[in-house]
Motif scaffolding. Structure first.
Motif, PDB file in Angstrom:
ATOM      1  N   ALA A 145       0.830  -1.209   0.000  1.00 40.00           N
ATOM      2  CA  ALA A 145       0.000   0.000   0.000  1.00 40.00           C
ATOM      3  C   ALA A 145       0.860   1.254   0.000  1.00 40.00           C
ATOM      4  O   ALA A 145       0.576   2.225  -0.717  1.00 40.00           O
ATOM      5  CB  ALA A 145      -0.942  -0.004   1.204  1.00 40.00           C
ATOM      6  N   ALA A 146       1.936   1.248   0.800  1.00 33.70           N
ATOM      7  CA  ALA A 146       2.828   2.412   0.846  1.00 33.70           C
ATOM      8  C   ALA A 146       3.556   2.590  -0.487  1.00 33.70           C
ATOM      9  O   ALA A 146       3.762   3.720  -0.953  1.00 33.70           O
ATOM     10  CB  ALA A 146       3.831   2.251   1.986  1.00 33.70           C
ATOM     11  N   PHE A 147       3.929   1.482  -1.114  1.00 36.90           N
ATOM     12  CA  PHE A 147       4.596   1.547  -2.418  1.00 36.90           C
ATOM     13  C   PHE A 147       3.693   2.200  -3.457  1.00 36.90           C
ATOM     14  O   PHE A 147       4.093   3.143  -4.161  1.00 36.90           O
ATOM     15  CB  PHE A 147       4.997   0.146  -2.874  1.00 36.90           C
ATOM     16  CG  PHE A 147       5.422   0.073  -4.315  1.00 36.90           C
ATOM     17  CD1 PHE A 147       6.694   0.458  -4.697  1.00 36.90           C
ATOM     18  CD2 PHE A 147       4.539  -0.380  -5.289  1.00 36.90           C
ATOM     19  CE1 PHE A 147       7.081   0.403  -6.033  1.00 36.90           C
ATOM     20  CE2 PHE A 147       4.914  -0.439  -6.620  1.00 36.90           C
ATOM     21  CZ  PHE A 147       6.189  -0.048  -6.997  1.00 36.90           C
ATOM     22  N   PHE A 148       2.464   1.708  -3.572  1.00 36.76           N
ATOM     23  CA  PHE A 148       1.563   2.234  -4.591  1.00 36.76           C
ATOM     24  C   PHE A 148       1.147   3.665  -4.288  1.00 36.76           C
ATOM     25  O   PHE A 148       0.916   4.456  -5.217  1.00 36.76           O
ATOM     26  CB  PHE A 148       0.337   1.335  -4.726  1.00 36.76           C
ATOM     27  CG  PHE A 148       0.592   0.069  -5.493  1.00 36.76           C
ATOM     28  CD1 PHE A 148       0.786   0.118  -6.861  1.00 36.76           C
ATOM     29  CD2 PHE A 148       0.668  -1.156  -4.845  1.00 36.76           C
ATOM     30  CE1 PHE A 148       1.037  -1.046  -7.581  1.00 36.76           C
ATOM     31  CE2 PHE A 148       0.911  -2.320  -5.548  1.00 36.76           C
ATOM     32  CZ  PHE A 148       1.101  -2.274  -6.926  1.00 36.76           C
ATOM     33  N   ARG A 149       1.064   4.012  -3.015  1.00 34.90           N
ATOM     34  CA  ARG A 149       0.692   5.386  -2.668  1.00 34.90           C
ATOM     35  C   ARG A 149       1.761   6.371  -3.172  1.00 34.90           C
ATOM     36  O   ARG A 149       1.431   7.445  -3.704  1.00 34.90           O
ATOM     37  CB  ARG A 149       0.530   5.519  -1.158  1.00 34.90           C
ATOM     38  CG  ARG A 149       0.030   6.883  -0.707  1.00 34.90           C
ATOM     39  CD  ARG A 149      -0.509   6.834   0.708  1.00 34.90           C
ATOM     40  NE  ARG A 149       0.432   6.240   1.650  1.00 34.90           N
ATOM     41  CZ  ARG A 149       0.246   5.055   2.238  1.00 34.90           C
ATOM     42  NH1 ARG A 149      -0.840   4.338   1.982  1.00 34.90           N
ATOM     43  NH2 ARG A 149       1.138   4.576   3.090  1.00 34.90           N
ATOM     44  N   ALA A 150       3.026   6.004  -3.051  1.00 36.16           N
ATOM     45  CA  ALA A 150       4.104   6.888  -3.504  1.00 36.16           C
ATOM     46  C   ALA A 150       4.326   6.795  -5.014  1.00 36.16           C
ATOM     47  O   ALA A 150       4.653   7.787  -5.661  1.00 36.16           O
ATOM     48  CB  ALA A 150       5.399   6.552  -2.767  1.00 36.16           C
ATOM     49  N   ALA A 151       4.151   5.594  -5.569  1.00 36.27           N
ATOM     50  CA  ALA A 151       4.469   5.375  -6.981  1.00 36.27           C
ATOM     51  C   ALA A 151       3.327   5.722  -7.918  1.00 36.27           C
ATOM     52  O   ALA A 151       3.549   5.866  -9.123  1.00 36.27           O
ATOM     53  CB  ALA A 151       4.885   3.918  -7.196  1.00 36.27           C
ATOM     54  N   TRP A 152       2.111   5.863  -7.390  1.00 36.20           N
ATOM     55  CA  TRP A 152       0.946   6.007  -8.266  1.00 36.20           C
ATOM     56  C   TRP A 152       1.016   7.209  -9.203  1.00 36.20           C
ATOM     57  O   TRP A 152       0.644   7.086 -10.379  1.00 36.20           O
ATOM     58  CB  TRP A 152      -0.328   6.043  -7.440  1.00 36.20           C
ATOM     59  CG  TRP A 152      -1.554   5.734  -8.249  1.00 36.20           C
ATOM     60  CD1 TRP A 152      -2.566   6.568  -8.584  1.00 36.20           C
ATOM     61  CD2 TRP A 152      -1.865   4.470  -8.852  1.00 36.20           C
ATOM     62  NE1 TRP A 152      -3.495   5.905  -9.354  1.00 36.20           N
ATOM     63  CE2 TRP A 152      -3.084   4.622  -9.537  1.00 36.20           C
ATOM     64  CE3 TRP A 152      -1.211   3.227  -8.883  1.00 36.20           C
ATOM     65  CZ2 TRP A 152      -3.680   3.576 -10.245  1.00 36.20           C
ATOM     66  CZ3 TRP A 152      -1.806   2.184  -9.597  1.00 36.20           C
ATOM     67  CH2 TRP A 152      -3.016   2.365 -10.257  1.00 36.20           C
ATOM     68  N   PRO A 153       1.478   8.397  -8.762  1.00 36.84           N
ATOM     69  CA  PRO A 153       1.585   9.505  -9.720  1.00 36.84           C
ATOM     70  C   PRO A 153       2.472   9.168 -10.919  1.00 36.84           C
ATOM     71  O   PRO A 153       2.144   9.524 -12.054  1.00 36.84           O
ATOM     72  CB  PRO A 153       2.177  10.642  -8.885  1.00 36.84           C
ATOM     73  CG  PRO A 153       1.740  10.339  -7.492  1.00 36.84           C
ATOM     74  CD  PRO A 153       1.777   8.840  -7.387  1.00 36.84           C
ATOM     75  N   ALA A 154       3.580   8.486 -10.684  1.00 37.33           N
ATOM     76  CA  ALA A 154       4.460   8.096 -11.789  1.00 37.33           C
ATOM     77  C   ALA A 154       3.793   7.053 -12.675  1.00 37.33           C
ATOM     78  O   ALA A 154       3.901   7.103 -13.910  1.00 37.33           O
ATOM     79  CB  ALA A 154       5.787   7.559 -11.243  1.00 37.33           C
TER      80      ALA A 154
END
Length: 443
Positions: free
Chosen positions: A267-276
């Motif tokens: 969840a933390a990964f996708f939260r940070a990576a989602w804009p990219a």
């Protein structure tokens, strides 16, 4: 409250999502008005101009970003412990994730596709694109110090020239200069300091451009919908569905499992990576998305000295969507379409080409080069490349999104395993306790 302040309170990912919805709506509107290729309507022209200008601004800053990031990173590798091990681990995880992705592609293509779905397109002829390993190898060697290439083509009675940036050449040149600066040592300190200062300036400029991402998203996605439309998928429905199924399995299934196995919260990964990931989806360019990808990596707590090395490398060589999932499914589809049986050795060749050949895609829009390499290696008709170009822009959106996610995933896994996550902010929020890591640290 001022409008500008109100907008800033909306999360960046939410702004991009809203922009995607608005872009789809405007694209459908432009398509309803009518947008022939020879005389596009005003709405389509506006969308195309907005999206094209945004991507142009990103690509303008990508060459100095790659050069300054890699040079400063390589020159400062001595500050990182076990630099050789770090580079090796990065390349190993590139290969591991590529192998898993291509196996998913082979499995999905074998199970989902049944051949013959595109029989209606059999009469259409397309010129196959000629590309091979020699073209890739020659493309690595810089032709000039700036990595620029000039091409000319006939255009209505005249000659149109264009200048393109050889991204892979810039990467090779940057590695060589960075390594030389590292070996020179103290004498190169003024040069390294200048490059580091230039890197900071480029990052500030990128921050200004990235703030325009929602506007660029409206233009890019609106143009795609207006020009191609969702109904285009109906011509090659089973193939398109198989590709997106494979992409979804890797992005939402395999990647989370790898993160959990390495003690990282998905969840933390996708939260940070989602804009990219979102920007990769609409821009269809790993290189164009590179600035946002690098910011996402640093937001996850990856040490800047390592992120500056791994993320640009991944943007040019780490292509799970374009170079693993897509060519595997496409090769199976083309083989079925032309009634060419595939054996166990052929499937091994697909995996081999995908794992070692992803650098051939070089981070540019599209996966024609990688598909051509795969088909030629298997001895399949290269006319199959042209057969699939009808819906390539739509498929390329999903492929690039997975590419970008993988380009953040691998540096994060390596940084976690090598102790290169910052301890002050991001790392505690994304990591499980160290003893929960399932994969041994002695890979």
């Amino acid at each position: 409250m001022p409008v500008k302040a109100s907008i800033r309170q909306v999360p960046f990912a939410a702004r991009i999502l809203l922009a995607m919805v608005l872009g789809i709506g405007l694209g459908l509107g432009a398509r309803a008005i009518g947008s022939p290729v020879d005389a596009p309507n005003a709405l389509l022209v506006a969308l195309d101009t907005i999206g094209g200008t945004f991507v142009q601004l990103l690509k303008l800053l990508v060459p100095p970003l790659i050069f300054t990031a890699i040079v400063t990173s390589i020159a400062g590798l001595g500050e990182l412990r076990n630099a050789a091990r770090l580079a090796t681990q990065t390349l190993v995880w590139f290969a591991i994730t590529a192998l898993i992705a291509v196996l998913v592609g082979v499995a999905v293509g074998t199970i989902v596709l049944h051949g013959g779905e595109a029989a209606a397109l059999a009469a259409r002829s397309h010129a196959a694109v000629d590309a091979g390993w020699l073209d890739f190898l020659k493309g690595i060697v810089p032709t000039n110090i700036f990595g620029l290439a000039v091409s000319a083509r006939a255009d209505g009675g005249g000659i149109a020239t264009s200048v393109s940036v050889g991204t892979l050449q810039i990467v090779a040149l940057s590695f060589a200069i960075g390594l030389a600066a590292h070996r020179v040592g103290a004498a190169a300190a003024p040069f390294v300091g200048f490059v580091a200062a230039l890197y900071a300036i480029v990052r500030r400029l990128l921050g200004w451009v990235i703030a325009l991402t929602p506007l660029g998203t409206i233009g890019l996605l609106g143009t795609a919908v207006a020009r191609y439309g969702w109904d285009t998928l109906s011509q090659l429905g089973a193939f398109a569905g198989a590709v997106y199924l494979g992409l979804a399995i890797v992005l939402l299934g395999i990647y989370p499992l790898l993160l959990i196995a390495n003690g990282i919260r998905p969840a933390a990964f996708f939260r940070a990576a989602w804009p990219a990931i979102q920007l990769g989806f609409v821009s269809r360019s790993s290189i164009g998305t590179l600035p946002v990808t690098e910011l996402a990596a640093e937001k996850l707590g990856i040490a800047r000295s390592y992120a500056a090395f791994a993320v640009p490398l991944g943007a040019t060589t780490k292509m799970d969507g374009c170079a693993a999932i897509y060519p595997a499914i496409a090769a199976i589809f083309v083989a079925q379409f032309y009634h060419v049986p595939l054996g166990a050795a052929d499937y091994l060749l697909i995996a081999f080409v995908s794992v070692i050949g992803s650098a051939a895609t070089a981070g540019v829009t599209g996966a024609v080069v990688m598909l051509t390499l795969t088909l030629s290696t298997l001895g399949l008709p290269l006319e199959g490349v042209g057969l699939l170009l009808a819906i390539d822009p739509i498929l390329d959106m999903g492929r690039t999104a997975v590419n970008v996610a993988g380009q953040i995933l691998v540096p994060l896994i390596v940084a976690r395993r090598e102790g290169l996550l910052d301890d002050d902010a991001a790392a505690p929020a994304i990591s499980f306790p160290q003893h929960e890591t399932a994969i041994p640290e002695t890979l």
